[in-house]
Design an enzyme around this catalytic site. Structure first.
Site, PDB file in Angstrom:
ATOM      1  NE  ARG A 219      46.735  34.194 -29.976  1.00 37.36           N
ATOM      2  CZ  ARG A 219      47.764  34.816 -29.411  1.00 37.36           C
ATOM      3  NH1 ARG A 219      47.636  35.335 -28.202  1.00 37.36           N
ATOM      4  NH2 ARG A 219      48.912  34.930 -30.035  1.00 37.36           N
TER       5      ARG A 219
ATOM      6  CG  HIS B 206      52.445  31.333 -32.006  1.00 34.99           C
ATOM      7  ND1 HIS B 206      51.682  32.080 -32.874  1.00 34.99           N
ATOM      8  CD2 HIS B 206      52.739  32.172 -30.955  1.00 34.99           C
ATOM      9  CE1 HIS B 206      51.518  33.297 -32.377  1.00 34.99           C
ATOM     10  NE2 HIS B 206      52.146  33.376 -31.218  1.00 34.99           N
TER      11      HIS B 206
ATOM     12  CD  GLN C 142      56.485  34.791 -31.529  1.00 34.43           C
ATOM     13  OE1 GLN C 142      55.454  35.335 -31.183  1.00 34.43           O
ATOM     14  NE2 GLN C 142      57.643  35.438 -31.583  1.00 34.43           N
TER      15      GLN C 142
ATOM     16  CG  ASP D 248      56.596  30.498 -24.650  1.00 34.29           C
ATOM     17  OD1 ASP D 248      56.251  31.571 -24.109  1.00 34.29           O
ATOM     18  OD2 ASP D 248      55.780  29.767 -25.271  1.00 34.29           O
TER      19      ASP D 248
ATOM     20  CB  CYS E  22      57.079  34.054 -28.351  1.00 40.74           C
ATOM     21  SG  CYS E  22      56.441  33.222 -26.878  1.00 40.74           S
TER      22      CYS E  22
ATOM     23  NE  ARG F 268      53.672  37.182 -34.498  1.00 40.40           N
ATOM     24  CZ  ARG F 268      52.699  36.893 -33.613  1.00 40.40           C
ATOM     25  NH1 ARG F 268      52.981  36.842 -32.319  1.00 40.40           N
ATOM     26  NH2 ARG F 268      51.470  36.610 -34.026  1.00 40.40           N
TER      27      ARG F 268
HETATM   28  N1   CP Z   1      53.774  36.317 -28.925  1.00 36.85           N
HETATM   29  C1   CP Z   1      52.447  36.466 -28.982  1.00 36.85           C
HETATM   30  O1   CP Z   1      51.748  35.782 -29.730  1.00 36.85           O
HETATM   31  O2   CP Z   1      51.958  37.448 -28.173  1.00 36.85           O
HETATM   32  P1   CP Z   1      50.420  37.761 -27.908  1.00 36.85           P
HETATM   33  O3   CP Z   1      49.871  36.633 -27.078  1.00 36.85           O
HETATM   34  O4   CP Z   1      50.446  39.071 -27.155  1.00 36.85           O
HETATM   35  O5   CP Z   1      49.708  37.886 -29.219  1.00 36.85           O
HETATM   36  N1  NVA Z   2      53.154  29.191 -25.347  1.00 43.26           N
HETATM   37  C1  NVA Z   2      52.448  30.432 -25.111  1.00 43.26           C
HETATM   38  C2  NVA Z   2      52.745  31.419 -26.200  1.00 43.26           C
HETATM   39  C3  NVA Z   2      52.103  32.762 -26.027  1.00 43.26           C
HETATM   40  C4  NVA Z   2      52.390  33.694 -27.148  1.00 43.26           C
HETATM   41  C5  NVA Z   2      50.960  30.145 -25.035  1.00 43.26           C
HETATM   42  O1  NVA Z   2      50.447  29.363 -25.846  1.00 43.26           O
HETATM   43  O2  NVA Z   2      50.302  30.692 -24.150  1.00 43.26           O
END
Ligand code: CP
Ligand code: NVA
Length: 319
Positions: free
Chosen positions: A107, A134, A137, A228, A267, A295
């Site tokens: 990440r 992502h 997701q 989102d 998400c 997930r």
């Molecule tokens: N949806 C998602 O990726 O959640 P987190 O940021 O908690 O991993």
């Molecule tokens: N668009 C959001 C998604 C979090 C799961 C971000 O990148 O912060």
């Protein structure tokens, strides 16, 4: 990693274009087969390392629990605690982790960082969220749609920011031939190259992608309504971004334009009262916690496919 040559990486969901429905079907089967996770251990003896440069609840927990269920050892590496980003390059980190791990999830902020890690890693790399994509997701989201309804009435709609989650939702819908309409404020549209990639896939698969700046147009007669947060991780200091999203909240009035059996998706984490009201996210139409659970199942399917392809094929032959 066993018998998966050349190695596969998952940087965006269209890396699995052509295989996505099978991966989803596999995940649903695993979820519904009570004895399955007790006897099927395709990651036995393997270690999966997960690097986080941003916070996470769902991604971290779903990878840790999912890898354990498959018989593997999950190892979480928080960016503040490792040398990456301080005295060690992504390339050297990839080379070192490849000597210990059978798969790496990452990440990160810039998408080029996960591309760089994948380039220098000899084991599969999974993008666990970058500023552009992502994919895990999207796999869970399409799994959720697949398990809830036979087919999407009307189309999937997106109202909100043109962000990483929309990018992979759009690519996944295009890959599966599902129509999508999205509405973003002017200046917050999705990335033009990703849209063009999705449009090509959608036209190959007989579906459409329609963009606008009008939430009502996107949501009208939609079978799925998705949003989102308006401000993603790493964008917290963007001056005035929130102001552009006036009128883009998913609330009871807006969803009255959708199909009456619409699914509400997010998400998570949600900023209740900003992009969605409590009345919508807590309604009977909301499937947000199914998405969160899925997930894990979707990632278990992906991990098996990417880290132990032989086990993947054996299981497929049994069904
Ligand atoms: N949806 C998602 O990726 O959640 P987190 O940021 O908690 O991993
Ligand atoms: N668009 C959001 C998604 C979090 C799961 C971000 O990148 O912060």
């Amino acid at each position: 990693m066993r018998e998966t040559e050349p190695k596969m990486d998952l940087l965006a969901i269209d890396d699995f274009d052509g295989e996505l429905q099978q991966l989803i079907d596999w995940a649903i089967r695993m979820k519904n087969d009570d004895g399955f996770a007790d006897s099927f251990k395709p990651l036995d003896g393997m270690s999966i390392g997960s690097i986080y440069e941003k916070p996470s609840t769902r991604t971290r927990v779903s990878f840790e629990v999912g890898v354990s269920k498959l018989g593997g050892q999950p190892l979480t590496l928080l960016a503040n605690d490792i040398q990456l980003g301080k005295s060690e390059s992504i390339a050297d980190t990839a080379a070192v982790l490849s000597r210990f791990m059978d798969g790496i999830t990452y990440r990160c902020f810039g998408h080029s960082d996960v591309q760089e890690l994948a380039k220098h890693s000899s084991v599969p790399v999974i993008n666990a969220l970058s500023d552009m994509h992502h994919p895990c997701q999207a796999a869970a989201d399409l799994m959720t749609i697949s398990e809830k309804i036979d087919s999407v009435k009307g189309h999937v709609s997106w109202v909100g920011d043109g962000n990483n989650v929309l990018h992979d939702l759009m690519l996944a819908c295009a890959s599966l031939g599902i129509d999508i309409k999205y509405a973003t404020p002017i200046g917050f549209e999705p990335d033009a190259d990703i849209v063009s990639r999705a449009v090509t896939m959608a036209s190959d698969n007989g579906s459409s992608i329609i963009s606008s700046n009008d939430p009502i147009e996107a949501v009208s007669d939609a079978g799925v309504v998705y949003t989102d947060v308006f401000v993603s991780m790493g964008e917290e200091n963007l001056d005035g971004k929130m102001d552009a999203f006036d009128g883009f909240q998913i609330n009871e009035e807006l969803v009255s334009h959708a199909d009456s059996d619409y699914l509400f998706m997010h998400c998570l984490p949600a900023h209740r009262g900003e992009e969605v009201t409590n009345g919508v996210i807590d309604s009977k139409n909301s499937v947000v916690f199914d998405q969160a659970e899925n997930r894990m199942w979707a990632q278990m399917s992906l991990l098996t496919r990417m880290c132990n392809e032989a086990a993947w094929h054996t299981y497929n032959e049994l069904y």
